[in-house]
Scaffold this active site. Sequence first.
Site, PDB file in Angstrom:
ATOM      1  N   ARG A 243      48.287  -3.654  -2.819  1.00  0.00           N
ATOM      2  CA  ARG A 243      47.805  -2.351  -2.347  1.00  0.00           C
ATOM      3  C   ARG A 243      48.978  -1.389  -2.478  1.00  0.00           C
ATOM      4  O   ARG A 243      50.007  -1.552  -1.815  1.00  0.00           O
ATOM      5  CB  ARG A 243      47.340  -2.455  -0.889  1.00  0.00           C
ATOM      6  CG  ARG A 243      46.777  -1.180  -0.288  1.00  0.00           C
ATOM      7  CD  ARG A 243      46.411  -1.457   1.176  1.00  0.00           C
ATOM      8  NE  ARG A 243      45.888  -0.300   1.860  1.00  0.00           N
ATOM      9  CZ  ARG A 243      44.598  -0.019   2.029  1.00  0.00           C
ATOM     10  NH1 ARG A 243      43.691  -0.835   1.521  1.00  0.00           N
ATOM     11  NH2 ARG A 243      44.210   1.044   2.692  1.00  0.00           N
TER      12      ARG A 243
ATOM     13  N   HIS B 100      39.616   1.977  -5.962  1.00  0.00           N
ATOM     14  CA  HIS B 100      39.519   1.075  -4.808  1.00  0.00           C
ATOM     15  C   HIS B 100      38.338   0.134  -5.053  1.00  0.00           C
ATOM     16  O   HIS B 100      37.308   0.195  -4.380  1.00  0.00           O
ATOM     17  CB  HIS B 100      39.325   1.874  -3.536  1.00  0.00           C
ATOM     18  CG  HIS B 100      39.610   1.109  -2.276  1.00  0.00           C
ATOM     19  ND1 HIS B 100      39.964  -0.220  -2.271  1.00  0.00           N
ATOM     20  CD2 HIS B 100      39.583   1.487  -0.969  1.00  0.00           C
ATOM     21  CE1 HIS B 100      40.148  -0.620  -1.039  1.00  0.00           C
ATOM     22  NE2 HIS B 100      39.934   0.387  -0.220  1.00  0.00           N
TER      23      HIS B 100
ATOM     24  N   GLN C 262      36.627  -2.027  -2.200  1.00  0.00           N
ATOM     25  CA  GLN C 262      35.750  -1.263  -1.315  1.00  0.00           C
ATOM     26  C   GLN C 262      34.378  -1.079  -1.941  1.00  0.00           C
ATOM     27  O   GLN C 262      33.348  -1.217  -1.273  1.00  0.00           O
ATOM     28  CB  GLN C 262      36.367   0.109  -1.007  1.00  0.00           C
ATOM     29  CG  GLN C 262      35.513   0.988  -0.108  1.00  0.00           C
ATOM     30  CD  GLN C 262      35.340   0.406   1.276  1.00  0.00           C
ATOM     31  OE1 GLN C 262      36.316   0.059   1.926  1.00  0.00           O
ATOM     32  NE2 GLN C 262      34.097   0.298   1.746  1.00  0.00           N
TER      33      GLN C 262
ATOM     34  N   ASP D  35      34.571  10.274   2.747  1.00  0.00           N
ATOM     35  CA  ASP D  35      35.871   9.668   2.997  1.00  0.00           C
ATOM     36  C   ASP D  35      36.773  10.747   3.585  1.00  0.00           C
ATOM     37  O   ASP D  35      36.417  11.929   3.610  1.00  0.00           O
ATOM     38  CB  ASP D  35      36.446   9.118   1.679  1.00  0.00           C
ATOM     39  CG  ASP D  35      37.689   8.257   1.873  1.00  0.00           C
ATOM     40  OD1 ASP D  35      38.005   7.908   3.028  1.00  0.00           O
ATOM     41  OD2 ASP D  35      38.355   7.943   0.861  1.00  0.00           O
TER      42      ASP D  35
ATOM     43  N   CYS E  96      34.211   4.539   4.174  1.00  0.00           N
ATOM     44  CA  CYS E  96      35.068   3.371   3.943  1.00  0.00           C
ATOM     45  C   CYS E  96      36.009   3.098   5.108  1.00  0.00           C
ATOM     46  O   CYS E  96      36.586   2.002   5.182  1.00  0.00           O
ATOM     47  CB  CYS E  96      35.859   3.544   2.656  1.00  0.00           C
ATOM     48  SG  CYS E  96      36.867   5.032   2.629  1.00  0.00           S
TER      49      CYS E  96
ATOM     50  N   ARG F 212      33.499  -6.408   3.368  1.00  0.00           N
ATOM     51  CA  ARG F 212      34.758  -6.565   2.641  1.00  0.00           C
ATOM     52  C   ARG F 212      35.157  -8.043   2.617  1.00  0.00           C
ATOM     53  O   ARG F 212      35.632  -8.558   1.595  1.00  0.00           O
ATOM     54  CB  ARG F 212      35.861  -5.727   3.311  1.00  0.00           C
ATOM     55  CG  ARG F 212      35.680  -4.218   3.198  1.00  0.00           C
ATOM     56  CD  ARG F 212      35.856  -3.742   1.778  1.00  0.00           C
ATOM     57  NE  ARG F 212      37.174  -4.072   1.280  1.00  0.00           N
ATOM     58  CZ  ARG F 212      38.276  -3.340   1.500  1.00  0.00           C
ATOM     59  NH1 ARG F 212      38.195  -2.223   2.211  1.00  0.00           N
ATOM     60  NH2 ARG F 212      39.433  -3.700   0.993  1.00  0.00           N
TER      61      ARG F 212
END
Length: 317
Positions: free
Chosen positions: A114, A142, A145, A236, A276, A304
């Site tokens: 990440r 991402h 996600q 987001d 998210c 997830r």
Amino acid sequence: MSPSAPPATPDKDFVSILDLSNDKFIRLLDLAAQVKADRHLALAAPTAHALQGRHVAMLFEKPSLRTRSTFEVAIHELGGFALDLPAQFADGGRDPLEDVARNLERWVAALVIRTYAHAKVTAFASAAPRLHVINALSDQEHPCQALADVMTMRERWGGCRGRTIAYVGDGNNVATSLAHAAPRLGISVHLASPPGYELPAHVLHEASYGSSDGAQVRAFIDPHEAVTGVDAVYTDVWTSMGQEVEAAERRNVFGPYQVNSALMAMAAPGALFMHCLPAHRGEEVTADVLESPASVVFDQAENRLHTQKALLLMLLS
């Protein structure tokens, strides 16, 4: 990847949704549903020992609650071991990134990274031919996600063909991966962003690669137009990690793009609200929408775990 080239379907890495063929994409979602159903079996689950004796390294430059926790739990529940690496090894200062990768491939099966620059993810992937590299978030994409997002929609809707989701806000990494993923299930995507904050044109082009059942990705400026009649509304944060100096300016620019009860009322009856997380109540979404029955944000967070468990199984076992 060149926008004019079709996406590759490698078996080694998961850097982007585009790394999965449509068949593998559907297979991963089916596998995620199965491991979710089997989780109550704990050590008696069919996959409980799938990674037995294998190590997965975790290299996180950015803070994480959901991504780190769900990957570590997934690795443990598959019988593997998670190795937590200091963030400094992602800066290329003490060791070049390529050398870090070539060391790691001698010790571990996979690297979950990440980071900020997407080029760091691709550098690790290209430097170590035996190391499976998973993009757990970069400044461009991402993909982990997006897997949880589409799993959540699939659970709620069953068949996804003909559905539409509106993403309202910054054309960021989450929006990119959503645009790559949703059309593969026949879900059209409306992207509403202020001028200057839209997704790049090449992302819209890439989204057509695996599109099925006539699903389309369309760009809008007016959030009300984008949301009218859709089956889900996604947003987001307005200021992502690394953009903190722009926070005040972004609050002014994105004010009209807040997801509130009035905007949700323009969607189809029963429309889902998605985020998210983490969410800033009172900025990109109001508290009443986030806490409403329409909200599936914690379903997304739970999923997830299951999609990442399926991803590890497909790459490593």
